[in-house]
Design an enzyme around this catalytic site. Structure first.
Site, PDB file in Angstrom:
ATOM      1  CB  SER A 155      -0.905   0.020   1.227  1.00  0.00           C
ATOM      2  OG  SER A 155      -1.567   1.271   1.335  1.00  0.00           O
ATOM      3  CE1 TYR A 177      -3.957  -1.672   5.566  1.00  0.00           C
ATOM      4  CE2 TYR A 177      -3.298   0.430   4.616  1.00  0.00           C
ATOM      5  CZ  TYR A 177      -3.696  -0.884   4.456  1.00  0.00           C
ATOM      6  OH  TYR A 177      -3.819  -1.396   3.193  1.00  0.00           O
TER       7      TYR A 177
END
Length: 245
Positions: A139, A152
């Site tokens: 990501s 995250y």
């Protein structure tokens, strides 16, 4: 299965489903690995009907560390050359992760520890092959910790570093390792965010397959995110910490 087979870990995600179909259309068989066998079985049947390629659902739990070695040997024994796409992961909201360490831990385990466990078991399989593709979906959140999602992002940053080291290890065996860094994608993970310009899972899957075929080390998807994240990484800390991003 006697040709090239893509093992897709976390095959229930929207990107993984789109990738499975496109990989099969390109002439590969697919193994759809995940927990919901009824769901994956339906996807496998759909892929078989639409492409004529082999497609099977296989049980897999990213957090069942004790079972990963047996899982790796099982998929290795099915014949053909194995490629691997790691597509599982979860994203818990930052506020919940700050309030509930259990939720933060579960997210970190899913995005990082589970990946380290299964990839460590699959790496020897790929080394024995002396060829193959390994693709990991990371990501852009892993490029720099932001106040809005740094729990995250930290798990993804760890995954990025692990993937980099795995690339150097497997290079000697002729195996390419590609890290995909998606920006916003229109999936169940991002629906609560109400995004209006998210990339479609189909377009991301096509980019993943293209990057794998070319053996690229890192690919931002869509490509515009390379520029966005380059700018974000270059923002000086005194300014960056004041931004609400």
């Amino acid at each position: 299965m006697t040709g090239t087979t893509w093992l897709i870990l976390g095959a229930s995600s929207a990107i993984a489903r789109a990738f499975a179909l496109q990989a099969a259309q390109a002439g590969c068989d697919v193994l759809l690995a995940g927990r919901d066998q009824d769901d994956l079985g339906a996807t496998a049947a759909d892929v078989r009907v639409r492409t004529g390629r082999g497609a099977e659902a296989v049980p897999f739990d990213a957090l069942d560390y004790a079972g990963h070695a047996a899982f790796a040997e099982d998929v290795a024994g099915r014949g053909g050359r194995l490629n691997v796409l790691l597509a599982f992961g979860t994203m818990t909201g930052q506020e919940e992760a700050e309030r509930d360490f259990g939720a933060a831990r579960a997210m970190i385990e899913s995005n990082y520890l589970g990946a380290v466990s299964i990839l460590s078991r699959l790496a020897p399989v790929l080394e024995r092959q002396g060829a193959g593709r390994l693709v990991v979906i990371g990501s852009v959140a892993g490029d720099r910790g932001r106040a809005s999602n740094h729990v995250y992002g930290s798990a993804k940053a760890g995954l990025h570093a692990f993937t980099s080291g795995l690339r150097a290890r497997l290079f000697r065996s002729g195996v390419t390792v590609t890290l995909i860094k998606p920006g916003f994608v229109d999936t169940a993970m991002t629906w609560p965010l109400g995004l209006k310009r998210a990339a479609s899972p189909e377009s991301v899957a096509a980019a993943v397959l293209k990057a794998a075929d070319k053996g690229r080390a890192v690919a931002y998807v869509p490509f515009v995110w390379l520029g966005v994240m380059t700018i974000i990484r270059l923002i000086p800390n005194p300014i960056f910490k004041r931004l609400k991003i």
